[in-house]
Design a protein around this motif. Structure first.
Motif, mmCIF file in Angstrom:
data_model
loop_
_atom_site.group_PDB
_atom_site.id
_atom_site.type_symbol
_atom_site.label_atom_id
_atom_site.label_comp_id
_atom_site.label_asym_id
_atom_site.label_seq_id
_atom_site.Cartn_x
_atom_site.Cartn_y
_atom_site.Cartn_z
ATOM 1 N N PRO A 135 46.776 53.247 43.272
ATOM 2 C CA PRO A 135 47.419 54.359 42.573
ATOM 3 C C PRO A 135 47.479 54.178 41.059
ATOM 4 O O PRO A 135 47.502 55.159 40.322
ATOM 5 C CB PRO A 135 48.824 54.413 43.169
ATOM 6 N N ASP A 136 47.499 52.934 40.582
ATOM 7 C CA ASP A 136 47.541 52.670 39.143
ATOM 8 C C ASP A 136 46.161 52.439 38.544
ATOM 9 O O ASP A 136 46.038 52.088 37.372
ATOM 10 C CB ASP A 136 48.433 51.454 38.856
ATOM 11 N N GLY A 137 45.114 52.636 39.333
ATOM 12 C CA GLY A 137 43.755 52.467 38.850
ATOM 13 C C GLY A 137 43.155 51.121 39.230
ATOM 14 O O GLY A 137 43.856 50.115 39.335
ATOM 15 N N TYR A 138 41.857 51.125 39.426
ATOM 16 C CA TYR A 138 41.141 49.916 39.857
ATOM 17 C C TYR A 138 41.046 48.879 38.744
ATOM 18 O O TYR A 138 41.100 47.683 39.005
ATOM 19 C CB TYR A 138 39.745 50.314 40.346
ATOM 20 N N GLY A 139 40.933 49.320 37.511
ATOM 21 C CA GLY A 139 40.789 48.409 36.382
ATOM 22 C C GLY A 139 41.978 47.486 36.194
ATOM 23 O O GLY A 139 41.831 46.360 35.726
ATOM 24 N N ARG A 140 43.150 47.933 36.577
ATOM 25 C CA ARG A 140 44.372 47.127 36.439
ATOM 26 C C ARG A 140 44.735 46.397 37.724
ATOM 27 O O ARG A 140 45.665 45.609 37.754
ATOM 28 C CB ARG A 140 45.540 48.016 36.041
ATOM 29 N N SER A 141 44.027 46.675 38.772
ATOM 30 C CA SER A 141 44.370 46.143 40.080
ATOM 31 C C SER A 141 43.903 44.693 40.260
ATOM 32 O O SER A 141 42.895 44.269 39.703
ATOM 33 C CB SER A 141 43.725 47.010 41.166
ATOM 34 N N LYS A 142 44.630 43.981 41.082
ATOM 35 C CA LYS A 142 44.246 42.627 41.482
ATOM 36 C C LYS A 142 43.389 42.664 42.752
ATOM 37 O O LYS A 142 42.986 41.619 43.252
ATOM 38 C CB LYS A 142 45.503 41.788 41.749
ATOM 39 N N LEU A 143 43.143 43.850 43.273
ATOM 40 C CA LEU A 143 42.471 44.014 44.558
ATOM 41 C C LEU A 143 40.967 44.228 44.427
ATOM 42 O O LEU A 143 40.360 44.960 45.194
ATOM 43 C CB LEU A 143 43.106 45.177 45.330
ATOM 44 N N GLY A 144 40.361 43.565 43.479
ATOM 45 C CA GLY A 144 38.934 43.700 43.239
ATOM 46 C C GLY A 144 38.085 42.995 44.275
ATOM 47 O O GLY A 144 38.575 42.425 45.257
ATOM 48 N N ASN A 145 36.809 43.017 44.036
ATOM 49 C CA ASN A 145 35.834 42.451 44.952
ATOM 50 C C ASN A 145 36.117 40.978 45.251
ATOM 51 O O ASN A 145 36.038 40.544 46.402
ATOM 52 C CB ASN A 145 34.430 42.616 44.346
ATOM 53 N N ALA A 146 36.440 40.199 44.220
ATOM 54 C CA ALA A 146 36.693 38.765 44.411
ATOM 55 C C ALA A 146 37.876 38.535 45.347
ATOM 56 O O ALA A 146 37.831 37.642 46.214
ATOM 57 C CB ALA A 146 36.933 38.083 43.069
ATOM 58 N N PHE A 147 38.940 39.327 45.197
ATOM 59 C CA PHE A 147 40.108 39.217 46.075
ATOM 60 C C PHE A 147 39.707 39.479 47.523
ATOM 61 O O PHE A 147 40.062 38.725 48.431
ATOM 62 C CB PHE A 147 41.189 40.207 45.627
ATOM 63 N N VAL A 148 38.961 40.562 47.745
ATOM 64 C CA VAL A 148 38.551 40.940 49.101
ATOM 65 C C VAL A 148 37.649 39.867 49.702
ATOM 66 O O VAL A 148 37.834 39.466 50.860
ATOM 67 C CB VAL A 148 37.872 42.325 49.108
#
Length: 178
Positions: free
Chosen positions: A140-153
């Motif tokens: 909801p706050d945008g992908y750029g600020r998220s910690k849920l990127g590809n590396a996390f997954v």
């Protein structure tokens, strides 16, 4: 003839990962694939062939290695698989802004119990939902600020992945269906 979408990981994100899409189309055509199209500069290729997924991936990786000397991870989904991904997205009822909905395509189904590992870290407003070989991402706050990127997954699933925004997923489906 099966229509496929190939999703190359970490292409054209800067540095040495750049590939000219016209050259990439040539590589796919050289693999014997039909009606090859690319979408934007991030390694999205739509094509047709009669081979099975495993053989398709091996042909693409070999063609890229021959052309650029790189071992680029490639994930492939057939048109019916991509349509199933679109139908399975659990966040479309929660979010009108499609830039805040993404999907991480994985190279395999993660081990049972992986959904628990995908719990968002403290302070993260985004959520993840695993369905088969895909992780749906709602930020909801945008992908750029998220910690849920590809590396996390990737770290949490133990699988190789590449993420696409929802608009790209829909466009790739439309291209494959045309």
């Amino acid at each position: 003839m099966t229509r496929y979408v190939a999703l190359l990981r970490a292409v054209n994100i800067g540095g040495g990962s750049s590939m000219v899409m016209a050259d990439l189309r040539e590589v796919f055509a050289g693999c014997g694939f039909d009606r090859v199209q690319t979408y934007i500069q991030s390694g999205n290729v739509v094509f047709g062939c009669s081979s099975a997924e495993e053989e398709v991936v091996a042909d693409i990786r070999r063609g890229i290695a021959d052309r650029w000397g790189k071992d680029v991870p490639v994930l492939v989904r057939s048109l019916p698989e991509l349509e199933a991904v679109i139908a399975a997205n659990p966040y479309l009822d929660q979010q009108d802004d499609l830039t805040k909905v993404l999907v991480t395509f994985l190279d395999r189904v993660p081990a049972p119990g992986t959904q628990t590992a995908l719990t968002s870290p403290a302070g993260e407003t985004g959520t993840l939902t695993l369905v088969g070989r895909e992780v749906f991402v709602h930020v909801p706050d945008g992908y750029g600020r998220s910690k849920l990127g590809n590396a996390f997954v990737e770290k949490r699933t133990g699988a190789l992945g590449t993420t696409r925004n929802w608009r790209s997923v829909l466009k790739l489906r439309d291209m494959a269906a045309a």
